[in-house]
Scaffold this motif. Structure first.
Motif, mmCIF file in Angstrom:
data_model
loop_
_atom_site.group_PDB
_atom_site.id
_atom_site.type_symbol
_atom_site.label_atom_id
_atom_site.label_comp_id
_atom_site.label_asym_id
_atom_site.label_seq_id
_atom_site.Cartn_x
_atom_site.Cartn_y
_atom_site.Cartn_z
ATOM 1 N N THR A 78 0.829 -1.202 0.000
ATOM 2 C CA THR A 78 0.000 0.000 0.000
ATOM 3 C C THR A 78 0.867 1.258 0.000
ATOM 4 O OG1 THR A 78 -0.153 -0.378 2.394
ATOM 5 C CG2 THR A 78 -2.041 -1.015 1.057
ATOM 6 N N VAL A 79 0.296 2.358 -0.447
ATOM 7 C CA VAL A 79 1.036 3.621 -0.518
ATOM 8 C C VAL A 79 1.527 4.005 0.879
ATOM 9 C CG1 VAL A 79 0.896 6.089 -1.033
ATOM 10 C CG2 VAL A 79 -0.203 4.433 -2.546
ATOM 11 N N GLY A 80 2.801 4.339 0.963
ATOM 12 C CA GLY A 80 3.407 4.688 2.241
ATOM 13 C C GLY A 80 4.075 3.524 2.930
ATOM 14 N N SER A 81 3.780 2.302 2.472
ATOM 15 C CA SER A 81 4.386 1.112 3.050
ATOM 16 C C SER A 81 5.598 0.700 2.214
ATOM 17 C CB SER A 81 3.367 -0.020 3.138
ATOM 18 O OG SER A 81 3.899 -1.122 3.868
ATOM 19 N N TYR A 82 6.155 -0.471 2.530
ATOM 20 C CA TYR A 82 7.436 -0.878 1.958
ATOM 21 C C TYR A 82 7.400 -2.303 1.434
ATOM 22 C CZ TYR A 82 9.567 3.096 4.449
ATOM 23 O OH TYR A 82 9.899 4.349 4.909
ATOM 24 N N ILE A 83 8.270 -2.552 0.456
ATOM 25 C CA ILE A 83 8.713 -3.901 0.139
ATOM 26 C C ILE A 83 10.217 -3.892 0.400
ATOM 27 C CG2 ILE A 83 8.949 -3.428 -2.356
ATOM 28 C CD1 ILE A 83 8.082 -6.424 -2.745
ATOM 29 N N VAL A 84 10.641 -4.640 1.402
ATOM 30 C CA VAL A 84 12.033 -4.621 1.856
ATOM 31 C C VAL A 84 12.756 -5.825 1.272
ATOM 32 C CG1 VAL A 84 13.586 -4.586 3.835
ATOM 33 C CG2 VAL A 84 11.333 -3.473 3.990
ATOM 34 N N VAL A 85 13.831 -5.560 0.555
ATOM 35 C CA VAL A 85 14.614 -6.616 -0.081
ATOM 36 C C VAL A 85 15.895 -6.813 0.723
ATOM 37 C CG1 VAL A 85 15.679 -7.423 -2.207
ATOM 38 C CG2 VAL A 85 13.679 -5.899 -2.313
ATOM 39 N N PHE A 86 15.979 -7.932 1.431
ATOM 40 C CA PHE A 86 17.147 -8.211 2.253
ATOM 41 C C PHE A 86 18.286 -8.806 1.404
ATOM 42 C CE2 PHE A 86 13.866 -8.065 5.527
ATOM 43 C CZ PHE A 86 14.487 -7.267 6.475
ATOM 44 N N ASP A 87 19.485 -8.679 1.948
ATOM 45 C CA ASP A 87 20.708 -9.258 1.373
ATOM 46 C C ASP A 87 21.106 -8.654 0.029
ATOM 47 O OD1 ASP A 87 21.763 -11.265 3.296
ATOM 48 O OD2 ASP A 87 19.734 -12.019 3.106
ATOM 49 N N THR A 88 20.727 -7.415 -0.205
ATOM 50 C CA THR A 88 21.307 -6.676 -1.329
ATOM 51 C C THR A 88 22.804 -6.483 -1.122
ATOM 52 O OG1 THR A 88 20.658 -4.636 -0.205
ATOM 53 C CG2 THR A 88 19.200 -5.431 -1.956
ATOM 54 N N ILE A 89 23.271 -6.647 0.112
ATOM 55 C CA ILE A 89 24.694 -6.493 0.440
ATOM 56 C C ILE A 89 25.554 -7.512 -0.305
ATOM 57 C CG2 ILE A 89 24.672 -8.069 2.425
ATOM 58 C CD1 ILE A 89 26.581 -4.713 2.173
ATOM 59 N N VAL A 90 24.954 -8.615 -0.787
ATOM 60 C CA VAL A 90 25.700 -9.619 -1.554
ATOM 61 C C VAL A 90 26.443 -8.962 -2.708
ATOM 62 C CG1 VAL A 90 25.484 -11.669 -3.015
ATOM 63 C CG2 VAL A 90 24.144 -11.497 -0.907
ATOM 64 N N ASN A 91 25.844 -7.922 -3.270
ATOM 65 C CA ASN A 91 26.434 -7.216 -4.405
ATOM 66 C C ASN A 91 27.810 -6.628 -4.076
ATOM 67 O OD1 ASN A 91 25.702 -6.074 -7.228
ATOM 68 N ND2 ASN A 91 26.448 -4.287 -6.129
ATOM 69 N N ASP A 92 28.030 -6.326 -2.800
ATOM 70 C CA ASP A 92 29.251 -5.630 -2.372
ATOM 71 C C ASP A 92 30.237 -6.531 -1.645
ATOM 72 O OD1 ASP A 92 28.168 -3.156 -3.299
ATOM 73 O OD2 ASP A 92 26.950 -3.066 -1.473
ATOM 74 N N MET A 93 29.959 -7.817 -1.615
ATOM 75 C CA MET A 93 30.795 -8.751 -0.888
ATOM 76 C C MET A 93 31.598 -9.628 -1.852
ATOM 77 S SD MET A 93 30.361 -8.307 2.440
ATOM 78 C CE MET A 93 30.249 -6.529 2.187
ATOM 79 N N PRO A 94 32.727 -10.175 -1.408
ATOM 80 C CA PRO A 94 33.519 -11.076 -2.274
ATOM 81 C C PRO A 94 32.780 -12.383 -2.519
ATOM 82 C CG PRO A 94 34.423 -11.011 -0.043
ATOM 83 C CD PRO A 94 33.380 -9.946 -0.100
ATOM 84 N N ASP A 95 32.938 -12.920 -3.710
ATOM 85 C CA ASP A 95 32.248 -14.157 -4.076
ATOM 86 C C ASP A 95 32.649 -15.340 -3.202
ATOM 87 O OD1 ASP A 95 30.908 -12.811 -6.043
ATOM 88 O OD2 ASP A 95 32.209 -13.480 -7.666
ATOM 89 N N SER A 96 33.811 -15.261 -2.589
ATOM 90 C CA SER A 96 34.277 -16.356 -1.731
ATOM 91 C C SER A 96 33.343 -16.606 -0.553
ATOM 92 C CB SER A 96 35.687 -16.065 -1.221
ATOM 93 O OG SER A 96 35.714 -14.853 -0.479
ATOM 94 N N LEU A 97 32.551 -15.615 -0.193
ATOM 95 C CA LEU A 97 31.621 -15.779 0.926
ATOM 96 C C LEU A 97 30.404 -16.614 0.548
ATOM 97 C CD1 LEU A 97 31.582 -12.186 2.491
ATOM 98 C CD2 LEU A 97 32.779 -14.212 3.335
ATOM 99 N N PHE A 98 30.202 -16.844 -0.755
ATOM 100 C CA PHE A 98 28.985 -17.513 -1.201
ATOM 101 C C PHE A 98 29.265 -18.781 -1.989
ATOM 102 C CE2 PHE A 98 28.459 -12.844 -1.264
ATOM 103 C CZ PHE A 98 27.653 -12.727 -0.135
#
Length: 246
Positions: free
Chosen positions: A173-193
């Motif tokens: 709804t307007v004013g609310s959120y869709i929160v996407v977790f773990d976008t931080i993967v983009n900034d981390m080394p691939d060795s972690l995954f």
């Protein structure tokens, strides 16, 4: 110091902190250096393991307490701590339900969730979050709700998260959120995954950017990220600012 003065000082401190590039670097360094020790597994909420960073938990608490949603939808149940966390806040508010979706709700975890005192506010769906039948069931449940909040925390590949965004963003709804977790993967080394299908070239952050390029209804709430500094969801707190076009 008055309430107004305190708020003004806090806002000024946040803006000053947000301009410090070295602090942003330190924040990412902290996440990277603690990841091998599974830092996010260190915490419980009301007796249940909650696989989240404390900073993001506080952010979600602020969002939920402000919005007082009728429904919180979470993809990815894991050990159930987040479901209990959201349910406990809704219990304090005095209304609302949580829907948790997971392709594999393990029996041990299901029993722990169902036996928890807050289970009355929780509904679990077993299946892929992008399965049309699952999506249809959630949409039906959300159809009469005045305020809906969505959290995406399941399969972190670009394609899957983008499908989730397309499927569940219409519920927000307007004013609310869709929160996407773990976008931080983009900034981390691939060795972690290692052993995971997601990495720095295939992750939720890319899905968010693709999604935002296709809509004018959502925008990143940068103020949340500024004050958290340490977050696994940089650029992932997406606020609906416009109603969907008919």
């Amino acid at each position: 110091m008055s309430k107004i003065e305190f708020a003004a000082q806090k806002a000024a401190n946040i803006e000053s902190m947000a301009r410090r590039e070295n602090l942003k670097t330190l924040a990412k360094d902290f996440i990277r250096e603690t990841a091998p020790f599974q830092y996010c597994y260190n915490f419980n909420w009301l007796g249940m393991p909650i696989i989240q960073f404390p900073q993001d938990m506080v952010a979600m608490q602020e969002i939920i307490w402000t919005l007082k949603p009728d429904l919180v939808v979470e993809t990815g149940i894991a050990r159930g701590g987040s479901l209990i966390f959201y349910a406990s806040l809704l219990e304090l508010i005095g209304k609302g339900q949580v829907i948790g979706i997971d392709v594999d709700v393990r029996l041990e975890n299901r029993r722990a969730i169902e036996s928890h005192p807050l289970s009355k506010r929780i509904k679990m769906l077993s299946g892929s979050s992008v399965d049309p039948q699952i999506v249809a069931e959630v949409r039906s449940f959300a159809s009469d709700k005045q305020c809906v909040l969505v959290c995406l925390d399941s399969n972190h590949t670009t394609d899957h998260v983008l499908l989730e965004l397309m499927a569940y963003s219409p519920l927000v709804t307007v004013g609310s959120y869709i929160v996407v977790f773990d976008t931080i993967v983009n900034d981390m080394p691939d060795s972690l995954f290692e052993g995971k299908p997601w990495n720095s070239a295939n992750n939720p952050s890319i899905a968010v950017r693709k999604f935002l390029s296709s809509t004018e209804e959502f925008e990143v709430d940068v103020d949340i990220e500024k004050k958290l500094l340490i977050t696994v969801a940089p650029g992932g707190y997406l606020k609906r600012t416009k109603r969907p076009r008919n």
